[in-house]
Write a protein that holds these residues in place. Sequence first.
Motif, PDB file in Angstrom:
ATOM      1  N   PHE A  49      -0.550  -7.799  -3.826  1.00 18.93           N
ATOM      2  CA  PHE A  49      -0.208  -8.767  -2.789  1.00 18.93           C
ATOM      3  C   PHE A  49      -0.993 -10.047  -3.066  1.00 18.93           C
ATOM      4  CE2 PHE A  49      -2.016 -10.568   1.101  1.00 18.93           C
ATOM      5  CZ  PHE A  49      -0.864 -10.983   1.759  1.00 18.93           C
ATOM      6  N   SER A  55       1.856  -1.368  -4.708  1.00 24.55           N
ATOM      7  CA  SER A  55       0.478  -0.876  -4.760  1.00 24.55           C
ATOM      8  C   SER A  55      -0.207  -1.494  -5.959  1.00 24.55           C
ATOM      9  CB  SER A  55       0.466   0.642  -4.884  1.00 24.55           C
ATOM     10  OG  SER A  55      -0.831   1.063  -5.246  1.00 24.55           O
ATOM     11  N   ARG A  56      -1.439  -1.944  -5.753  1.00 27.54           N
ATOM     12  CA  ARG A  56      -2.150  -2.590  -6.869  1.00 27.54           C
ATOM     13  C   ARG A  56      -2.580  -1.570  -7.930  1.00 27.54           C
ATOM     14  NH1 ARG A  56      -7.438  -3.447  -6.961  1.00 27.54           N
ATOM     15  NH2 ARG A  56      -7.118  -5.630  -7.501  1.00 27.54           N
ATOM     16  N   HIS A  57      -2.598  -0.285  -7.553  1.00 27.27           N
ATOM     17  CA  HIS A  57      -3.008   0.729  -8.530  1.00 27.27           C
ATOM     18  C   HIS A  57      -1.823   1.162  -9.402  1.00 27.27           C
ATOM     19  CE1 HIS A  57      -6.879   0.782  -6.795  1.00 27.27           C
ATOM     20  NE2 HIS A  57      -6.454   1.217  -5.624  1.00 27.27           N
ATOM     21  N   GLN A 100      -5.622  14.177  -0.649  1.00 29.25           N
ATOM     22  CA  GLN A 100      -4.747  13.009  -0.726  1.00 29.25           C
ATOM     23  C   GLN A 100      -4.000  12.918  -2.065  1.00 29.25           C
ATOM     24  OE1 GLN A 100      -7.130   9.819   0.845  1.00 29.25           O
ATOM     25  NE2 GLN A 100      -5.769   8.320  -0.049  1.00 29.25           N
ATOM     26  N   GLY A 111       0.816  -1.219   0.000  1.00 31.36           N
ATOM     27  CA  GLY A 111       0.000   0.000   0.000  1.00 31.36           C
ATOM     28  C   GLY A 111       0.841   1.256   0.000  1.00 31.36           C
ATOM     29  N   ALA A 112       0.537   2.145  -0.968  1.00 28.95           N
ATOM     30  CA  ALA A 112       1.277   3.404  -1.093  1.00 28.95           C
ATOM     31  C   ALA A 112       0.372   4.585  -0.784  1.00 28.95           C
ATOM     32  CB  ALA A 112       1.837   3.524  -2.509  1.00 28.95           C
ATOM     33  N   ARG A 160     -17.205  19.986  -1.639  1.00 23.19           N
ATOM     34  CA  ARG A 160     -15.973  19.959  -0.870  1.00 23.19           C
ATOM     35  C   ARG A 160     -14.870  20.614  -1.669  1.00 23.19           C
ATOM     36  NH1 ARG A 160     -12.569  14.824  -0.586  1.00 23.19           N
ATOM     37  NH2 ARG A 160     -10.860  16.210  -1.062  1.00 23.19           N
ATOM     38  N   TYR A 218      -3.822   7.909  10.365  1.00 25.72           N
ATOM     39  CA  TYR A 218      -2.924   6.921   9.757  1.00 25.72           C
ATOM     40  C   TYR A 218      -1.498   7.430   9.727  1.00 25.72           C
ATOM     41  CZ  TYR A 218      -7.534   5.631   8.370  1.00 25.72           C
ATOM     42  OH  TYR A 218      -8.863   5.345   8.406  1.00 25.72           O
ATOM     43  N   ASP A 269      -6.397   2.445   7.102  1.00 26.19           N
ATOM     44  CA  ASP A 269      -7.742   1.922   6.864  1.00 26.19           C
ATOM     45  C   ASP A 269      -7.790   0.404   7.035  1.00 26.19           C
ATOM     46  OD1 ASP A 269      -9.307   4.103   6.428  1.00 26.19           O
ATOM     47  OD2 ASP A 269      -9.762   3.680   4.334  1.00 26.19           O
ATOM     48  N   TRP A 272     -17.413   5.178  -3.260  1.00 28.08           N
ATOM     49  CA  TRP A 272     -16.540   4.566  -2.251  1.00 28.08           C
ATOM     50  C   TRP A 272     -17.391   4.163  -1.061  1.00 28.08           C
ATOM     51  CZ3 TRP A 272     -14.880   7.215   2.467  1.00 28.08           C
ATOM     52  CH2 TRP A 272     -15.367   8.523   2.571  1.00 28.08           C
ATOM     53  N   ASP A 323      -2.853  -1.588   3.350  1.00 27.25           N
ATOM     54  CA  ASP A 323      -3.543  -1.837   2.091  1.00 27.25           C
ATOM     55  C   ASP A 323      -5.031  -1.494   2.131  1.00 27.25           C
ATOM     56  OD1 ASP A 323      -3.672  -3.963   3.861  1.00 27.25           O
ATOM     57  OD2 ASP A 323      -3.776  -5.510   2.336  1.00 27.25           O
ATOM     58  N   PRO A 367      -1.644   7.145   2.247  1.00 33.71           N
ATOM     59  CA  PRO A 367      -1.032   7.987   3.283  1.00 33.71           C
ATOM     60  C   PRO A 367      -0.314   7.166   4.361  1.00 33.71           C
ATOM     61  CG  PRO A 367      -3.316   8.640   2.910  1.00 33.71           C
ATOM     62  CD  PRO A 367      -3.075   7.433   2.064  1.00 33.71           C
ATOM     63  N   ALA A 368      -0.872   6.005   4.744  1.00 32.51           N
ATOM     64  CA  ALA A 368      -0.236   5.215   5.808  1.00 32.51           C
ATOM     65  C   ALA A 368       1.071   4.592   5.306  1.00 32.51           C
ATOM     66  CB  ALA A 368      -1.209   4.133   6.283  1.00 32.51           C
TER      67      ALA A 368
HETATM   68  P1  FDA Z   1      -5.478   3.730   1.121  1.00 29.18           P
HETATM   69  O1  FDA Z   1      -6.796   3.107   0.811  1.00 29.18           O
HETATM   70  O2  FDA Z   1      -5.300   5.157   0.829  1.00 29.18           O
HETATM   71  O3  FDA Z   1      -4.342   2.988   0.340  1.00 29.18           O
HETATM   72  C1  FDA Z   1      -4.337   1.603   0.188  1.00 29.18           C
HETATM   73  C2  FDA Z   1      -3.155   1.246  -0.650  1.00 29.18           C
HETATM   74  O4  FDA Z   1      -3.049  -0.153  -0.662  1.00 29.18           O
HETATM   75  C3  FDA Z   1      -3.250   1.697  -2.106  1.00 29.18           C
HETATM   76  O5  FDA Z   1      -1.974   2.083  -2.536  1.00 29.18           O
HETATM   77  C4  FDA Z   1      -3.693   0.423  -2.823  1.00 29.18           C
HETATM   78  O6  FDA Z   1      -3.264   0.360  -4.153  1.00 29.18           O
HETATM   79  C5  FDA Z   1      -2.982  -0.613  -1.990  1.00 29.18           C
HETATM   80  N1  FDA Z   1      -3.594  -1.947  -2.023  1.00 29.18           N
HETATM   81  C6  FDA Z   1      -4.804  -2.322  -1.581  1.00 29.18           C
HETATM   82  N2  FDA Z   1      -4.963  -3.648  -1.741  1.00 29.18           N
HETATM   83  C7  FDA Z   1      -3.817  -4.094  -2.291  1.00 29.18           C
HETATM   84  C8  FDA Z   1      -3.362  -5.372  -2.703  1.00 29.18           C
HETATM   85  N3  FDA Z   1      -4.122  -6.478  -2.561  1.00 29.18           N
HETATM   86  N4  FDA Z   1      -2.139  -5.460  -3.254  1.00 29.18           N
HETATM   87  C9  FDA Z   1      -1.360  -4.365  -3.393  1.00 29.18           C
HETATM   88  N5  FDA Z   1      -1.731  -3.140  -3.017  1.00 29.18           N
HETATM   89  C10 FDA Z   1      -2.940  -3.006  -2.471  1.00 29.18           C
HETATM   90  N6  FDA Z   1     -11.828   9.885   3.084  1.00 29.18           N
HETATM   91  C11 FDA Z   1     -12.237  11.106   3.464  1.00 29.18           C
HETATM   92  O7  FDA Z   1     -11.940  11.497   4.594  1.00 29.18           O
HETATM   93  N7  FDA Z   1     -12.934  11.902   2.610  1.00 29.18           N
HETATM   94  C12 FDA Z   1     -13.242  11.503   1.353  1.00 29.18           C
HETATM   95  O8  FDA Z   1     -13.871  12.227   0.609  1.00 29.18           O
HETATM   96  C13 FDA Z   1     -12.784  10.237   0.921  1.00 29.18           C
HETATM   97  N8  FDA Z   1     -13.015   9.792  -0.357  1.00 29.18           N
HETATM   98  C14 FDA Z   1     -12.576   8.557  -0.731  1.00 29.18           C
HETATM   99  C15 FDA Z   1     -12.767   8.136  -2.040  1.00 29.18           C
HETATM  100  C16 FDA Z   1     -12.299   6.900  -2.444  1.00 29.18           C
HETATM  101  C17 FDA Z   1     -12.510   6.434  -3.857  1.00 29.18           C
HETATM  102  C18 FDA Z   1     -11.630   6.058  -1.511  1.00 29.18           C
HETATM  103  C19 FDA Z   1     -11.089   4.711  -1.921  1.00 29.18           C
HETATM  104  C20 FDA Z   1     -11.421   6.497  -0.214  1.00 29.18           C
HETATM  105  C21 FDA Z   1     -11.891   7.747   0.195  1.00 29.18           C
HETATM  106  N9  FDA Z   1     -11.684   8.204   1.483  1.00 29.18           N
HETATM  107  C22 FDA Z   1     -12.080   9.442   1.845  1.00 29.18           C
HETATM  108  C23 FDA Z   1     -11.008   7.393   2.498  1.00 29.18           C
HETATM  109  C24 FDA Z   1      -9.533   7.712   2.558  1.00 29.18           C
HETATM  110  O9  FDA Z   1      -9.024   7.780   1.269  1.00 29.18           O
HETATM  111  C25 FDA Z   1      -8.856   6.618   3.359  1.00 29.18           C
HETATM  112  O10 FDA Z   1      -9.320   6.684   4.691  1.00 29.18           O
HETATM  113  C26 FDA Z   1      -7.345   6.720   3.365  1.00 29.18           C
HETATM  114  O11 FDA Z   1      -6.825   6.817   2.075  1.00 29.18           O
HETATM  115  C27 FDA Z   1      -6.751   5.484   3.997  1.00 29.18           C
HETATM  116  O12 FDA Z   1      -5.368   5.519   3.861  1.00 29.18           O
HETATM  117  P2  FDA Z   1      -4.526   4.185   3.810  1.00 29.18           P
HETATM  118  O13 FDA Z   1      -3.122   4.597   3.525  1.00 29.18           O
HETATM  119  O14 FDA Z   1      -4.778   3.391   5.036  1.00 29.18           O
HETATM  120  O15 FDA Z   1      -5.151   3.348   2.624  1.00 29.18           O
END
Ligand code: FDA
Length: 584
Positions: free
Chosen positions: A145, A37-39, A121, A13-14, A239, A327, A311, A291, A179, A16-17
């Motif tokens: 992963f 990162s899967r993206h 973000q 996962g790339a 927003r 995070y 997350d 989402w 992730d 914020p965390a």
């Molecule tokens: P985050 O979800 O940001 O990152 C996960 C990472 O893990 C990504 O790089 C992904 O590619 C990677 N990953 C996941 N599964 C994987 C796998 N199997 N293999 C490899 N890599 C993998 N919050 C908010 O406060 N206001 C808002 O408006 C929004 N809007 C919003 C829209 C969308 C589309 C999403 C998905 C999320 C939001 N959020 C949000 C939530 C907010 O984005 C979220 O709380 C944080 O990004 C979480 O940060 P993390 O770093 O924990 O995970």
Amino acid sequence: ESAPINKDVVIIGAGPAGATLALILAKHYDIKPLVISRHKGTANTPRAHIFNQRAMEVMRDVGLEQQLSYVASAATEMQHTSWSHTLNGREYGRLWSWGNDPARRGTYEASSPCQMTDLPQSYLEPVLVKESQQLGVEYQFNTEFVSFKQTDDQVRTCIRNRESGTCSVVISKFLVGADGARSAVLDELGIPVDGCRLNDAFNVHIKADLSRYFEHRPGSLNWVLNPDAPEWSAVGNFRMVRPWNEFVVSMHPSAKEGKPFEPSSDDIRRRLYQMIGEKEVGIEILSAYKWTINDQIARSWQKGRVICIGDATHRHPPINGLGSNTYISDAFNVAWKLGYVLKGWASPRLLETLTDERKPVGDRIVRRANAGMEVHRKLWGILGLTQEARETAVQTLESDTCEGTLLRKDLRQTLELVDDEVQAIGIQMNQVYLNSRATMAELDDHPPDFSHSNELKDVFLSTFPGYHLPHLWLARDGHSPKVSTLDLAGHGYFLLLTREAGGKWLKAVETVLETRQIPIKACSIGFGCDYMDAYRGWSKICDVEDDGAVLVRPDHFVAWRCHSLQSGHVGKLQEVLGHCLGYD
Ligand code: FDA
């Protein structure tokens, strides 16, 4: 399958965390993890955005505060939260927000060397990734992963390139699942998650010059409660992404003729005009996406050599804007522990403190975000979410009747409750670790009593072990810029702070350095000391005598304090460090 790759740490996962953790590991401990990162790249939509002072303090620690404040919108752009029928129509109420209430601005200013900002973000992540890449962190995007297997001394992680389908195995000492909300790492660890999925949110990312609606009431979150289209939920929000020409609009399709409504871009555009209240605005729709909002918390953050943060472990509505901020604090907490263990400065048992310290923080923010959501529902109930209910509510609110008086009072009181969301510096700053083995309190020392304070609004300042080091401005001398106590701490080091009669503590740290290879430094604050207590804040808050000491961990939390110098102080300091590093 190619030959295994060896790494100290693999981060899945790339976001914020993950990116923050990678950056701190590289910056302070010269550890260069592999991040996958899967993206295809960093966040392609703005997502989380309220960036609080605690999160910025972490960025200040890694030298990114200035760079990020250039890409963020300043606190002055976040002055209000408002509720209206349309952007150009009747406004039902507004609140000062995010430290902009003139009566409360001082608390925000006094609590941190950093300011609140609005940092989407999609602007944050590229900075974190680029900065950590420059320090040698390897990112593999488009890579997912697959599985892991851990033994007592290593983790074998299988990853797959999504384009070529090629699988590789990475052997590492630790694996971190950052992730996101559907964490495969947490699932594979078999850690149960309590709570439930709440609902889907639908966001539309637009470019449109809406400055005329915001110049006089700048704000990050602008609610539009518009019941004029039954196929859309009445609740929406503009927003701010960039003032005042880029927004994420939350607008929820409900049902059309009893069937789920999948809006076309024309439907979205029509609804946007309705929410704005006029059609003479050019709108470019950049994307529309769903989402999922959850109310969930994992029971543990760690099992053996596998850790989860972000997350992956706690998911909640965006109320209070606590998600990605928390995070970043998770990552700061994990980074020094992983760094110290990998360098051989701490026992791997130190990692077991992760759940004890971070789960209570996670529990609190999930509870708070859900309580905040309830207040919004109450407000929507007062104003009515159908045309008929709204007309009745407005008529009553305008009326010279007892019902009018009561409803106006209810509206005012409910808006006051939303203040717990948008002016809640306490919940942002009061992260406290009272049941942790990575801190140590003396038997005759007692935690401060904040039971009569408001944990959402007041900032709890204390040097009791487990509290965050209070920020106070100091001066080096009459010629240099002022320095925060937080600037003395961190950067990968333990810090022992003493006062005027603390010379023996400074020597004790030198002795520690002869026997224990850990990054620790010491300095004194007070008259004739390394730093002048220029505004007398430290002497009021430190709660130790002139020959006392406060030991601060690399993540700015107090590890231990000693009210005054005792015999055997060098041995005591060694004992405390051993304890906080997981050796007893
Ligand atoms: P985050 O979800 O940001 O990152 C996960 C990472 O893990 C990504 O790089 C992904 O590619 C990677 N990953 C996941 N599964 C994987 C796998 N199997 N293999 C490899 N890599 C993998 N919050 C908010 O406060 N206001 C808002 O408006 C929004 N809007 C919003 C829209 C969308 C589309 C999403 C998905 C999320 C939001 N959020 C949000 C939530 C907010 O984005 C979220 O709380 C944080 O990004 C979480 O940060 P993390 O770093 O924990 O995970």
